[in-house]
Motif scaffolding. Sequence first.
Motif, PDB file in Angstrom:
ATOM      1  N   GLY A  29       0.798  -1.210   0.000  1.00 24.64           N
ATOM      2  CA  GLY A  29       0.000   0.000   0.000  1.00 24.64           C
ATOM      3  C   GLY A  29       0.838   1.272   0.000  1.00 24.64           C
ATOM      4  O   GLY A  29       1.955   1.297   0.526  1.00 24.64           O
ATOM      5  N   ASP A  83      -5.480   5.205   2.517  1.00 25.95           N
ATOM      6  CA  ASP A  83      -5.290   4.840   3.919  1.00 25.95           C
ATOM      7  C   ASP A  83      -6.356   3.846   4.344  1.00 25.95           C
ATOM      8  O   ASP A  83      -7.392   3.696   3.682  1.00 25.95           O
ATOM      9  CB  ASP A  83      -5.382   6.087   4.817  1.00 25.95           C
ATOM     10  CG  ASP A  83      -4.148   6.980   4.692  1.00 25.95           C
ATOM     11  OD1 ASP A  83      -3.026   6.444   4.742  1.00 25.95           O
ATOM     12  OD2 ASP A  83      -4.320   8.202   4.534  1.00 25.95           O
ATOM     13  N   ALA A  84      -6.139   3.174   5.478  1.00 26.24           N
ATOM     14  CA  ALA A  84      -7.139   2.278   6.044  1.00 26.24           C
ATOM     15  C   ALA A  84      -8.419   3.075   6.347  1.00 26.24           C
ATOM     16  O   ALA A  84      -8.344   4.258   6.677  1.00 26.24           O
ATOM     17  CB  ALA A  84      -6.592   1.656   7.326  1.00 26.24           C
ATOM     18  N   PRO A  85      -9.596   2.461   6.203  1.00 25.11           N
ATOM     19  CA  PRO A  85      -9.794   1.036   5.937  1.00 25.11           C
ATOM     20  C   PRO A  85      -9.857   0.654   4.451  1.00 25.11           C
ATOM     21  O   PRO A  85      -9.909  -0.521   4.135  1.00 25.11           O
ATOM     22  CB  PRO A  85     -11.150   0.766   6.591  1.00 25.11           C
ATOM     23  CG  PRO A  85     -11.899   2.059   6.411  1.00 25.11           C
ATOM     24  CD  PRO A  85     -10.871   3.149   6.543  1.00 25.11           C
ATOM     25  N   VAL A  86      -9.853   1.644   3.554  1.00 25.26           N
ATOM     26  CA  VAL A  86     -10.062   1.327   2.143  1.00 25.26           C
ATOM     27  C   VAL A  86      -9.018   2.030   1.284  1.00 25.26           C
ATOM     28  O   VAL A  86      -8.774   3.227   1.443  1.00 25.26           O
ATOM     29  CB  VAL A  86     -11.477   1.751   1.677  1.00 25.26           C
ATOM     30  CG1 VAL A  86     -11.626   1.544   0.180  1.00 25.26           C
ATOM     31  CG2 VAL A  86     -12.539   0.951   2.413  1.00 25.26           C
ATOM     32  N   MET A  87      -8.388   1.269   0.404  1.00 25.26           N
ATOM     33  CA  MET A  87      -7.486   1.826  -0.598  1.00 25.26           C
ATOM     34  C   MET A  87      -8.079   1.569  -1.983  1.00 25.26           C
ATOM     35  O   MET A  87      -8.926   0.685  -2.155  1.00 25.26           O
ATOM     36  CB  MET A  87      -6.107   1.151  -0.513  1.00 25.26           C
ATOM     37  CG  MET A  87      -5.360   1.403   0.772  1.00 25.26           C
ATOM     38  SD  MET A  87      -3.839   0.405   0.823  1.00 25.26           S
ATOM     39  CE  MET A  87      -3.061   1.049   2.301  1.00 25.26           C
ATOM     40  N   GLU A 145     -11.769  -1.325  -4.903  1.00 26.20           N
ATOM     41  CA  GLU A 145     -11.351  -0.946  -3.557  1.00 26.20           C
ATOM     42  C   GLU A 145     -10.899  -2.184  -2.787  1.00 26.20           C
ATOM     43  O   GLU A 145     -11.455  -3.273  -2.950  1.00 26.20           O
ATOM     44  CB  GLU A 145     -12.505  -0.254  -2.815  1.00 26.20           C
ATOM     45  CG  GLU A 145     -12.857   1.099  -3.403  1.00 26.20           C
ATOM     46  CD  GLU A 145     -13.923   1.831  -2.604  1.00 26.20           C
ATOM     47  OE1 GLU A 145     -14.632   1.166  -1.806  1.00 26.20           O
ATOM     48  OE2 GLU A 145     -14.050   3.059  -2.767  1.00 26.20           O
ATOM     49  N   TYR A 183      -7.841  -3.355   0.706  1.00 28.57           N
ATOM     50  CA  TYR A 183      -6.856  -2.870   1.677  1.00 28.57           C
ATOM     51  C   TYR A 183      -5.634  -3.762   1.574  1.00 28.57           C
ATOM     52  O   TYR A 183      -5.737  -4.994   1.578  1.00 28.57           O
ATOM     53  CB  TYR A 183      -7.378  -2.880   3.113  1.00 28.57           C
ATOM     54  CG  TYR A 183      -6.307  -2.402   4.079  1.00 28.57           C
ATOM     55  CD1 TYR A 183      -6.007  -1.045   4.180  1.00 28.57           C
ATOM     56  CD2 TYR A 183      -5.561  -3.307   4.823  1.00 28.57           C
ATOM     57  CE1 TYR A 183      -4.991  -0.597   5.020  1.00 28.57           C
ATOM     58  CE2 TYR A 183      -4.541  -2.872   5.659  1.00 28.57           C
ATOM     59  CZ  TYR A 183      -4.265  -1.515   5.752  1.00 28.57           C
ATOM     60  OH  TYR A 183      -3.246  -1.083   6.573  1.00 28.57           O
TER      61      TYR A 183
END
Length: 217
Positions: A152, A176-180, A200, A202
Motif C-alpha cells: 500500500g 489509507d485504512a480502511p479502504v485503498m 477498492e 486494503y
Amino acid sequence: MNIEQARFNMIEQQIRPWEVLDSDVLELLAVVKREQFVTAPYRNLAFADFDIPLPHGEHMLSPKIEARILQELAVRKHESVLEIGTGSGYMAALLGARAQQVLSVELDPEIAAFAQQNLLANAVSNVELAVGDAARGWPANAPYDVIVVSGGLPVLPQTLLEQLKVGGRMSAFVGDAPVMKAQIATRLNETEFRIVDLFETYVTPLRNALQPQRFTF
C-alpha cells in the motif's frame, strides 16, 4: 487435499468472477504453482481467498487481486518490470513468465531470502532480486515499461511515476485504512499520466512509504 482441484476451484470460483477473463492469465495461474511460494504452515490455504501471512507482519496478496492486476497491466514479452515488495516471490514469478526481465526489490532481507529460495526452486531465471527500500522507486535501472507496487501507498509519489517509460503502466494500492483504491497509472507523454481506479481493497502499506501532508491542531 487435492491440489489440482483446489487450483481449479481458485481459478473458476474466485478469479473468473472477479472479471479476470484473459485466457493467457488464467492459463498462467494454472502453471505457476502458488502452493510452492507460501510458508509451510499455510500450504493448505495456498488457494484460499486469503492474505497469507509472511514474516514480520507482511502478507501475500490474495489470488484474485494478483490475477486482476496481472490482467490489467497486460505485460508483454519485450518489457522490463520493476516490482516493489517481493514478498514470497509468487507475483514476481507470474510477471517473469510474461516479461523479458523483472527486477523485484524487497526491504526485508529474511523475506527476500525466502523469495529467492522459491524462485530458484521453481526455475524462474529472469527475475533479479535486490534488497533495499524502493518505496519511492528504484532509479538505478529506470525507466521501466511496467512498475508493480505490491504494497500500500498512502499517496502515489511523483518520483515513482516519473520512472515509467512513455506508454508504461504502473499498478498501486493508494490510500489509507480502511479502504485503498487499486489503480493503474499510464504515462501518456513526458508530463501527463492517466490514472484509472479498478476496485477498492486494503493492502498492508509499504514501510517508509511517502506520507501525505496532514494538518495538526
